[in-house]
Design a protein around this motif. Sequence first.
Motif, PDB file in Angstrom:
ATOM      1  N   SER A 371       0.833  -1.208   0.000  1.00 30.10           N
ATOM      2  CA  SER A 371       0.000   0.000   0.000  1.00 30.10           C
ATOM      3  C   SER A 371       0.867   1.257   0.000  1.00 30.10           C
ATOM      4  O   SER A 371       0.562   2.247  -0.668  1.00 30.10           O
ATOM      5  CB  SER A 371      -0.924  -0.014   1.229  1.00 30.10           C
ATOM      6  OG  SER A 371      -1.941   0.942   1.112  1.00 30.10           O
ATOM      7  N   TYR A 428      -0.763  -5.339  -6.527  1.00 28.96           N
ATOM      8  CA  TYR A 428      -1.334  -4.026  -6.185  1.00 28.96           C
ATOM      9  C   TYR A 428      -0.343  -2.908  -6.534  1.00 28.96           C
ATOM     10  O   TYR A 428      -0.719  -1.870  -7.103  1.00 28.96           O
ATOM     11  CB  TYR A 428      -1.668  -4.016  -4.695  1.00 28.96           C
ATOM     12  CG  TYR A 428      -2.437  -2.808  -4.203  1.00 28.96           C
ATOM     13  CD1 TYR A 428      -3.793  -2.663  -4.447  1.00 28.96           C
ATOM     14  CD2 TYR A 428      -1.804  -1.820  -3.440  1.00 28.96           C
ATOM     15  CE1 TYR A 428      -4.505  -1.575  -3.970  1.00 28.96           C
ATOM     16  CE2 TYR A 428      -2.509  -0.729  -2.958  1.00 28.96           C
ATOM     17  CZ  TYR A 428      -3.856  -0.613  -3.223  1.00 28.96           C
ATOM     18  OH  TYR A 428      -4.563   0.475  -2.739  1.00 28.96           O
ATOM     19  N   SER A 521      -8.072  -8.914   3.262  1.00 30.62           N
ATOM     20  CA  SER A 521      -7.190  -7.900   2.674  1.00 30.62           C
ATOM     21  C   SER A 521      -7.425  -6.535   3.305  1.00 30.62           C
ATOM     22  O   SER A 521      -8.563  -6.133   3.555  1.00 30.62           O
ATOM     23  CB  SER A 521      -7.435  -7.804   1.169  1.00 30.62           C
ATOM     24  OG  SER A 521      -7.180  -9.051   0.572  1.00 30.62           O
ATOM     25  N   PHE A 523      -5.786  -2.586   2.929  1.00 30.07           N
ATOM     26  CA  PHE A 523      -4.885  -1.650   2.267  1.00 30.07           C
ATOM     27  C   PHE A 523      -4.805  -0.394   3.134  1.00 30.07           C
ATOM     28  O   PHE A 523      -5.655   0.490   3.048  1.00 30.07           O
ATOM     29  CB  PHE A 523      -5.379  -1.330   0.857  1.00 30.07           C
ATOM     30  CG  PHE A 523      -5.474  -2.549  -0.010  1.00 30.07           C
ATOM     31  CD1 PHE A 523      -4.354  -3.055  -0.642  1.00 30.07           C
ATOM     32  CD2 PHE A 523      -6.683  -3.229  -0.165  1.00 30.07           C
ATOM     33  CE1 PHE A 523      -4.437  -4.194  -1.436  1.00 30.07           C
ATOM     34  CE2 PHE A 523      -6.765  -4.366  -0.945  1.00 30.07           C
ATOM     35  CZ  PHE A 523      -5.635  -4.858  -1.578  1.00 30.07           C
ATOM     36  N   ASP A 526      -5.325   3.364   1.906  1.00 34.85           N
ATOM     37  CA  ASP A 526      -6.468   3.727   1.066  1.00 34.85           C
ATOM     38  C   ASP A 526      -6.780   5.209   1.283  1.00 34.85           C
ATOM     39  O   ASP A 526      -6.290   5.817   2.247  1.00 34.85           O
ATOM     40  CB  ASP A 526      -7.670   2.850   1.420  1.00 34.85           C
ATOM     41  CG  ASP A 526      -7.739   1.601   0.543  1.00 34.85           C
ATOM     42  OD1 ASP A 526      -6.893   1.474  -0.355  1.00 34.85           O
ATOM     43  OD2 ASP A 526      -8.622   0.753   0.759  1.00 34.85           O
ATOM     44  N   THR A 574     -13.052  -4.453   0.509  1.00 34.65           N
ATOM     45  CA  THR A 574     -12.278  -4.560   1.738  1.00 34.65           C
ATOM     46  C   THR A 574     -13.245  -4.671   2.907  1.00 34.65           C
ATOM     47  O   THR A 574     -14.348  -4.145   2.865  1.00 34.65           O
ATOM     48  CB  THR A 574     -11.366  -3.332   1.929  1.00 34.65           C
ATOM     49  OG1 THR A 574     -12.115  -2.167   1.668  1.00 34.65           O
ATOM     50  CG2 THR A 574     -10.181  -3.401   1.013  1.00 34.65           C
TER      51      THR A 574
END
Length: 606
Positions: A371, A428, A521, A523, A526, A574
């Motif tokens: 990320s 990603y 998952s 991230f 975000d 998510t």
Amino acid sequence: METDDRDFLNTPPVKTVRFGGSVAETLAKQKQGDKIDYELLKHQLADPEIKDAQIINWLQEFRSCVTQLTKEHEQLIYTILRLPWVGRSQAVVEEYMAFLSNLVSAQTVYLCACLKMVISHFIPKRVTICEGGIDISDSDDEDENLPRNFDQCHQALQLIIRFVPSTSLFLMPILQDNFPFIQKSSRTLECYVHNLLRVTIYIPSIRREVLEVIIGKMLKLDVSASRSDIDEAEENAVQQQAEGLTEEGLFDMDEDVSEDPPSRTAVMAHPVAERLDSLMAVLLAYIKDICNVNGSLVVESTKELYKDLLSVFDKVILPTHASCHVQYTLFYLCSFRLALAEAFLDHLWKILQSPSQPAVLRQAAVGYMGSFLARAKFIPVLTVKACLDLLLSWIHQYIDSQDSNGKQACCDIGLHGPFYTACQAVFYTLIFRHRAILEGNMKKGLEYLQSLNLERVVMCQLNPLKVCLPSVTSMFAAITRKYQVVFCYTIIERNNRNVLPVVRSSAGGDSLMTNTNPLDSFFPFDPYLLQRSGQLIEPLYQVWEELADTELPPTQTGNQGSREDEDDFLCGETPKTEGVVGMTPGSYDSNFCCPSGMGSPPITFQ
């Protein structure tokens, strides 16, 4: 005559109305068993209408016999400590500080009581307005002198430290115990956090603990307000604002009404997000001011703060699943210097590599790594490629170890969670950074992508495309197809035909069927939703840029326009927050503004 009148009105009388003898006489009588004057003294000290001259007069007497104020006079000392000295005249403030200095020097038994008293002034006072026997208000006191009052508290605390150098050993539990409930107003929380951070400037030995307490409290706020809840509250607020403007327009046809849509206000509509926004603004301002002096980065101070924040990250942020904003403290700090960002990535990389770490933390670390690489604008392509090389090398070694077993590898998240999360981090990162890798020199960029041997990763028996989020898999497949790096669609179609097998839960217990987010998952970087503190994050942040039609998977071409303004291509896959701080699963509305400089109050005191 006029001059005399003015002097008379503005000069308090030297003598004050009081009952009983001097403090020394009263203490002597009390020692002999006569407590009448002693109780009278406590009563007069507790008078809410007590005058400045009275306070000064008594404090001077108390200072002269401070050695007699032993443990048996506890109630009297507590009454003195409740005297309203903060915000009084300079003469009262100076006399009170002199008394505190004498007291903690002569009677260390009262050190903690004095510290608690000073800390209690780190938040605005509460006022209750009573009309007709009914409390109609219980709101924060709108005191314009708050900055001055806080200065006096820090001055008092520094004096106590000077006279009792071991103060810092006793201070931390008091700061923690006096932290306001997180349901308190933004202003109350903001003031307390601001003052805690200010203490760390002149007591640096407790900074790491202070940051841990503050960030721990902020995480509780963070996980109790999910992204979807914050977005919904903001959209509703904008809609209500628009409807209000429309109604006003109906009754005021002569006025020019702007045709532009109403802009979002600085105050967050979601009450928890509003409190968190205030605290993030204070914390980011502190980070900026510690690291920068007169616009120049102070390398040593920045490195020390990084170490403290990294320790807090390991202890409380990394194990917390689905926090949305608090982790941006490190994101922001790392933007000051590339060496910090690289150190952070290296730290995460070491956690992933360590077999002694729990799988959940290894997965969380590589999730942060992917990320961070995807979202931080300040990370150059060279660093992104270096991290991809490390991750792919580890992934290929993992595949080698599975192949060398001679056993049939199966798609088991419980066994291979860190592997799958590492694969997803690579996919990603490439989704966000492939353009940067290819631009400038397409031939060299393509050669680099080919060198990663992604085909082996997606074709291996562990089948990462089956476990990764469908949105990540889909975008990765589209990009790699366009540049003919690897062709994923045959595997994706085969995976879609086959029902996902039952796999063990990485948290232990009974087996479960995999879902659209089997890795849980997360991230962590975000999009940042808080508005005031977000102004510092926005210039550093890589937003999601729509892919061209030629890059989109076949099912997604032609219908992307409706999502142009949305950053997150994950479309809600998510997991939602449960509203409590949990371990990572398998995977100021204020009139008081935080000063732009978090400088220490004056060290010297006359």
